[in-house]
Design a protein around this motif. Structure first.
Motif, PDB file in Angstrom:
ATOM      1  N   HIS A   1     -15.064  18.925 -21.182  1.00 22.34           N
ATOM      2  CA  HIS A   1     -14.872  20.313 -21.605  1.00 22.34           C
ATOM      3  C   HIS A   1     -14.831  20.321 -23.145  1.00 22.34           C
ATOM      4  O   HIS A   1     -14.228  19.417 -23.747  1.00 22.34           O
ATOM      5  CB  HIS A   1     -13.540  20.801 -21.025  1.00 22.34           C
ATOM      6  CG  HIS A   1     -13.285  22.250 -21.251  1.00 22.34           C
ATOM      7  ND1 HIS A   1     -12.841  22.732 -22.463  1.00 22.34           N
ATOM      8  CD2 HIS A   1     -13.406  23.315 -20.433  1.00 22.34           C
ATOM      9  CE1 HIS A   1     -12.701  24.040 -22.383  1.00 22.34           C
ATOM     10  NE2 HIS A   1     -13.042  24.417 -21.163  1.00 22.34           N
ATOM     11  N   PRO A   2     -15.440  21.314 -23.787  1.00 24.66           N
ATOM     12  CA  PRO A   2     -15.466  21.330 -25.262  1.00 24.66           C
ATOM     13  C   PRO A   2     -14.074  21.218 -25.900  1.00 24.66           C
ATOM     14  O   PRO A   2     -13.933  20.598 -26.959  1.00 24.66           O
ATOM     15  CB  PRO A   2     -16.119  22.679 -25.592  1.00 24.66           C
ATOM     16  CG  PRO A   2     -16.883  23.053 -24.377  1.00 24.66           C
ATOM     17  CD  PRO A   2     -16.209  22.421 -23.199  1.00 24.66           C
ATOM     18  N   ASP A   3     -13.074  21.789 -25.259  1.00 26.02           N
ATOM     19  CA  ASP A   3     -11.701  21.709 -25.795  1.00 26.02           C
ATOM     20  C   ASP A   3     -11.105  20.313 -25.684  1.00 26.02           C
ATOM     21  O   ASP A   3     -10.040  20.047 -26.233  1.00 26.02           O
ATOM     22  CB  ASP A   3     -10.759  22.649 -25.009  1.00 26.02           C
ATOM     23  CG  ASP A   3     -10.964  24.089 -25.396  1.00 26.02           C
ATOM     24  OD1 ASP A   3     -11.711  24.334 -26.353  1.00 26.02           O
ATOM     25  OD2 ASP A   3     -10.375  24.955 -24.725  1.00 26.02           O
TER      26      ASP A   3
ATOM     27  N   ASN B   1     -13.834  15.033 -17.342  1.00 30.57           N
ATOM     28  CA  ASN B   1     -13.731  16.405 -17.839  1.00 30.57           C
ATOM     29  C   ASN B   1     -12.829  16.496 -19.067  1.00 30.57           C
ATOM     30  O   ASN B   1     -12.885  17.468 -19.823  1.00 30.57           O
ATOM     31  CB  ASN B   1     -13.193  17.289 -16.702  1.00 30.57           C
ATOM     32  CG  ASN B   1     -13.086  18.736 -17.094  1.00 30.57           C
ATOM     33  OD1 ASN B   1     -12.155  19.125 -17.787  1.00 30.57           O
ATOM     34  ND2 ASN B   1     -14.061  19.531 -16.687  1.00 30.57           N
ATOM     35  N   GLY B   2     -11.970  15.495 -19.233  1.00 32.81           N
ATOM     36  CA  GLY B   2     -11.081  15.462 -20.395  1.00 32.81           C
ATOM     37  C   GLY B   2      -9.698  16.054 -20.154  1.00 32.81           C
ATOM     38  O   GLY B   2      -8.930  16.243 -21.091  1.00 32.81           O
ATOM     39  N   ARG B   3      -9.363  16.292 -18.879  1.00 35.28           N
ATOM     40  CA  ARG B   3      -8.051  16.921 -18.605  1.00 35.28           C
ATOM     41  C   ARG B   3      -6.899  16.009 -18.995  1.00 35.28           C
ATOM     42  O   ARG B   3      -5.958  16.448 -19.659  1.00 35.28           O
ATOM     43  CB  ARG B   3      -7.920  17.280 -17.121  1.00 35.28           C
ATOM     44  CG  ARG B   3      -8.764  18.445 -16.691  1.00 35.28           C
ATOM     45  CD  ARG B   3      -8.418  18.874 -15.269  1.00 35.28           C
ATOM     46  NE  ARG B   3      -9.448  19.752 -14.767  1.00 35.28           N
ATOM     47  CZ  ARG B   3     -10.490  19.341 -14.051  1.00 35.28           C
ATOM     48  NH1 ARG B   3     -10.625  18.069 -13.737  1.00 35.28           N
ATOM     49  NH2 ARG B   3     -11.393  20.198 -13.632  1.00 35.28           N
ATOM     50  N   THR B   4      -6.967  14.753 -18.592  1.00 40.12           N
ATOM     51  CA  THR B   4      -5.845  13.857 -18.924  1.00 40.12           C
ATOM     52  C   THR B   4      -5.852  13.545 -20.422  1.00 40.12           C
ATOM     53  O   THR B   4      -4.786  13.432 -21.036  1.00 40.12           O
ATOM     54  CB  THR B   4      -5.872  12.563 -18.086  1.00 40.12           C
ATOM     55  OG1 THR B   4      -7.187  11.996 -18.095  1.00 40.12           O
ATOM     56  CG2 THR B   4      -5.455  12.840 -16.655  1.00 40.12           C
TER      57      THR B   4
END
Ligand SMILES: C[S@@+](CC[C@H](N)C(=O)[O-])C[C@H]1O[C@@H](n2cnc3c(N)ncnc32)[C@H](O)[C@@H]1O
Length: 165
Positions: free
Chosen positions: A67-69, A41-44
């Motif tokens: 996630h786009p961000d 998801n790109g959180r880390t």
């Protein structure tokens, strides 16, 4: 009573944050790029960009679905299976990584352990002297030294290794 899946998830999240915050400060004087193995998801990845804004952060992922961000620029992605892209990274970067973070595992602990054993020899040569490796699974390194966990990290939910020489 054993832990619920929610307990385990929360432990993994707080451990990742505690270890990444600790590692970012600890490698402040170690030059070199930072590698994120497993974008998800790109959180880390988003957190790493936030706490290390001046670092070159390269992402290893077989299929971008973040996630786009939290989507890295195309030039910072090594797209493909890490069994292929880690050896390619060694040719490209040599032993220069100041920090490598790995969160490649899924829900099956046995499979995760087998994968960690197989991928460890591909990760180890990429780390610079003084560099740190933060992983959500126990890794199997020959020359890296396991480090104590920082405050806030949960024993067994994350691991930190250092190349001391
Ligand atoms: C648990 S997720 C990462 C979650 C991420 N840390 C976050 O905060 O959103 C694991 C990711 O590793 C990737 N992955 C797993 N095995 C891989 C492999 N052999 N090569 C490349 N990527 C892989 C998966 O595609 C998945 O996106």
């Amino acid at each position: 009573m054993s832990q619920s899946r929610l307990d385990l998830f929360v432990d993994r999240m707080v451990s990742q944050r505690a270890c990444l915050d600790y590692a970012a400060a600890a490698i402040a004087d170690v030059p070199g790029p930072v590698f994120e193995l497993g974008l998800g998801n790109g959180r880390t990845y988003h957190h790493m960009c936030h706490i290390m804004p001046t670092r070159d952060i390269f992402v290893f992922e077989r299929a971008i679905a973040s996630h786009p961000d939290s989507t890295p620029p195309e030039g910072q992605v090594l797209l493909g299976d890490v069994y292929d892209t880690l050896p390619q990274a060694l040719e490209r970067f040599g032993p220069t990584a100041a920090l490598i973070h790995a969160d490649l595992g899924g829900h099956d602990r046995v499979k995760n352990d087998i994968f960690a054993r197989n991928v460890s020899p591909l990760v180890e040569p990429l780390l610079a002297v003084g560099g740190l490796m933060v992983a959500s699974d126990r890794m199997y390194f020959e020359g890296l030294v396991e480090q104590p966990l920082p405050e806030g990290a949960v024993l067994g939910r994350c691991f930190i290794y250092k190349r001391v020489a």
